[in-house]
Design an enzyme around this catalytic site. Structure first.
Site, PDB file in Angstrom:
ATOM      1  CG  HIS A 128      -8.239  -0.225  -3.574  1.00  0.00           C
ATOM      2  ND1 HIS A 128      -8.160   0.460  -2.746  1.00  0.00           N
ATOM      3  CD2 HIS A 128      -7.682  -1.582  -2.304  1.00  0.00           C
ATOM      4  CE1 HIS A 128      -8.320   0.649  -1.568  1.00  0.00           C
ATOM      5  NE2 HIS A 128      -8.232  -0.358  -0.739  1.00  0.00           N
ATOM      6  CG  ASP A 150     -10.739   3.133  -4.248  1.00  0.00           C
ATOM      7  OD1 ASP A 150     -10.090   1.937  -4.200  1.00  0.00           O
ATOM      8  OD2 ASP A 150     -12.036   3.268  -3.564  1.00  0.00           O
ATOM      9  CG  ASP A 167      -7.999   0.367   2.958  1.00  0.00           C
ATOM     10  OD1 ASP A 167      -7.471  -0.798   2.371  1.00  0.00           O
ATOM     11  OD2 ASP A 167      -9.002   0.140   3.365  1.00  0.00           O
ATOM     12  CD  GLU A 192     -11.897  -2.918  -1.500  1.00  0.00           C
ATOM     13  OE1 GLU A 192     -11.991  -3.073  -0.768  1.00  0.00           O
ATOM     14  OE2 GLU A 192     -11.516  -1.367  -1.054  1.00  0.00           O
ATOM     15  CD  GLU A 193     -11.642   1.706   0.946  1.00  0.00           C
ATOM     16  OE1 GLU A 193     -13.168   0.673   2.096  1.00  0.00           O
ATOM     17  OE2 GLU A 193     -10.717   1.189   1.399  1.00  0.00           O
ATOM     18  CD  GLU A 198      -7.885  -4.617   0.658  1.00  0.00           C
ATOM     19  OE1 GLU A 198      -7.428  -4.367   1.661  1.00  0.00           O
ATOM     20  OE2 GLU A 198      -8.502  -4.438  -0.329  1.00  0.00           O
ATOM     21  CG  HIS A 219     -12.239   2.576   6.027  1.00  0.00           C
ATOM     22  ND1 HIS A 219     -12.895   2.067   5.524  1.00  0.00           N
ATOM     23  CD2 HIS A 219     -11.297   1.948   5.659  1.00  0.00           C
ATOM     24  CE1 HIS A 219     -13.131   1.314   5.288  1.00  0.00           C
ATOM     25  NE2 HIS A 219     -11.828   1.042   4.237  1.00  0.00           N
TER      26      HIS A 219
END
Lengths: 364, 364
Positions: free
Chosen positions: B74, B76, B107, B137-138, B167, B341
């Protein structure tokens, strides 16, 4: 806001006067119109000295009697219902007779109307009288009009021997009140992703023991001045967790301890800390109860004159403020307390009359 | 918004390319600039057919190879830190060597950069390749670009034999993933004033049994396709009560069950209902896991080519979407997933290189 106060006619019967008091809206912090009307009506009575503190009105006789009693009631209400509003009041036929329906009919404009009727009818009372019509009882106590009078004009209350708070009691006498303590009992954990909980520690799981102690708790009933005060300790709020995929690192159980008036605030705090030993306990607020003081002469005379039995008041009320001043106090007023704050608040009109007549018998 | 796309130079080394990808901000729902840059760079490569679906870019070889593998990631990120923002990226000297610091370095823009490098370097791959650079995705899965491609252009994915999701796994191979079920377990009581709790019933006290079952719960570890999946069941949220003077009439414990991929969604729901039998259980969401499928030829070849050990993926990832299509999938990418994150998201640059080299060995 009217330029001249809305008028209250104290020669009206007590039910009509209750309706008139209710129909002057006075949600907490918006009591000015009603305070103006009460003050104006009392100024017409030459036997009373009237003092205003904010939107609280105090009226006193000064007849040199051997005893002085306080009649007190708050003039604010909780908010109205939105649609339809539960004002203006309506007189309707209920199953057991006529009732007055609407905001304030129970909590506690019936009591306010009874006070106004006594002020008008009893020009030469058997005891000196202090009437306190006070603002902001239904909200945070920093606004409470009775507290503000205690702070700003304590001489208006200091000479009292006995107080009757006209909060709704279904026209029965309720003596004293229980204390109330609120505390936050919390657990600490370690946050982690909920897919890998073994990397953290779950604070909500730890709260299982807190809830287990509450569920197993056996409250006592204590007899104080001949009345039974039934204690209680229970959770009122619980919260924990931050997100649905995170192991919670904190859980807070807010507990409420309702304790007999024979316990001090310190006794109550020690008990709660003992029940939750091993956990983090923060006392959020704590207010002692009030002993009923029914052995005191002024209280005995009140009970005998009314010829009613006396029960313990379970909820905390402003009688505790009088108790803290050393003035014994009871609750006695029209209306079922279980209907206070309800959308369909209503009261049998016969209770207004019964309370008025009882106080007339005692004071005339 | 620039009129011409920000350029990505795929001849750069993988760390510089990761920094460039990170420095084009692409918080979820704001991926257009990065999708434009990726699409423009891939259009320069004649061996790829490029398709765009929303802000998702799919690029495919069509060499008639016996097998087709998907590389997916992903584009984003979660939001930037506010002050100071954790972009632009910085290359700094860490204790164990050089690291790249900033939002997306873990990430998962390192994985995106590896994919772009493979797209540029491997013009004649040993297996046909499908690259999927997908949006959103988030956030809530209705926006998920991989899901949107499955729905709107399923033919782009349907012919795959194996998928690698890049990932962050600390550059290790993690097979499959656990399923995740979220349910609300609630208790009902009867509201009453907290001074008279015997007139009501305390829903928070009833939740003691829910928490006791959670605290006593013994999770199992299940072996699926030779990998150990460690299950977990725990509370993630709890709430109850309406006010500090009211006996609570409801308490809700939100639980999260992370289950092995050998269980179906139905198996998982039945288990949770059994654990909380006697309580009201509402399943809020439920997504099955993914079997690692390491016995399949494409997966075996991948593991052998990389020469790395394989562990079970504990968290739910989009490998489950491939699994649901019947495509076995593994997670393999640069970065420590525990730093995803986080405000100080950062990754040793050697991991970018190691992942790039491993995939080159497998595909070249």
């Amino acid at each position: 806001m009217p330029l001249t106060p809305l008028a209250l006619d104290l020669t009206d019967d007590v039910t009509s006067l209750t309706a008139a008091v209710c129909d002057i809206e006075s949600v907490s912090l918006d009591e000015r119109a009603l305070a103006d009307a009460v003050e104006a009506a009392l100024h017409l009575l030459p036997h009373l000295d009237v003092t205003r503190v904010g939107n609280t009105v105090v009226a006193r006789t000064d007849l040199g009697r051997a005893e002085r009693v306080v009649l007190a009631g708050h003039i604010d209400t909780v908010p109205l219902t939105v649609e339809p509003a539960n004002l203006p009041t309506r007189r309707v036929q209920g199953q057991g007779g006529e009732v007055l329906w609407g905001r304030g009919t129970v909590d506690m404009k019936g009591g306010v109307a009874v006070m106004l009727r006594i002020a008008h009818e009893v020009r030469e009372p058997s005891r000196d009288l202090t009437f306190v019509f006070y603002e902001a009882e239904e909200i945070d106590s920093i606004h409470n009009g009775l507290l503000l009078v205690q702070q700003q004009a304590p001489e208006l209350l200091a000479d009292a021997d006995f107080a009757v708070l006209l909060e709704p009691t279904d026209a029965r006498i309720e003596g004293g009140c229980k204390g109330t303590l609120r505390a936050e009992v919390s657990t600490k954990g370690i946050a982690a992703h909920s897919a890998r909980p073994w990397k953290g520690h779950n604070a909500i799981h730890d709260a299982a023991e807190v809830l287990a102690r509450l569920a197993a708790y056996e409250p006592v009933t204590r007899v104080v001045d001949e009345l039974e005060f039934r204690e209680a300790l229970g959770a009122v709020l619980i919260s924990g967790g931050t997100a649905t995929n995170v192991i919670p690192d904190r859980c807070v159980v807010t507990v409420n301890y309702r304790y007999a008036p024979s316990l001090t605030e310190q006794d109550a705090e020690a008990h709660v800390r003992e029940v939750f030993s091993g956990f983090d306990v923060v006392v959020v607020d704590n207010a002692a109860g009030a002993r009923p003081g029914l052995h005191l002469p002024a209280a005995k005379a009140f009970v005998e004159a009314l010829g009613l039995t006396v029960e313990a008041k379970q909820g905390w009320t402003d009688v505790a403020r009088f108790s803290a001043l050393g003035v014994p106090a009871v609750n006695f007023g029209p209306g079922d307390p279980n209907l206070a704050h309800m959308d369909d608040e209503q009261c049998p009109v016969e209770q207004y009359t019964a309370c008025e007549q009882a106080l007339l018998r005692w004071l005339a």
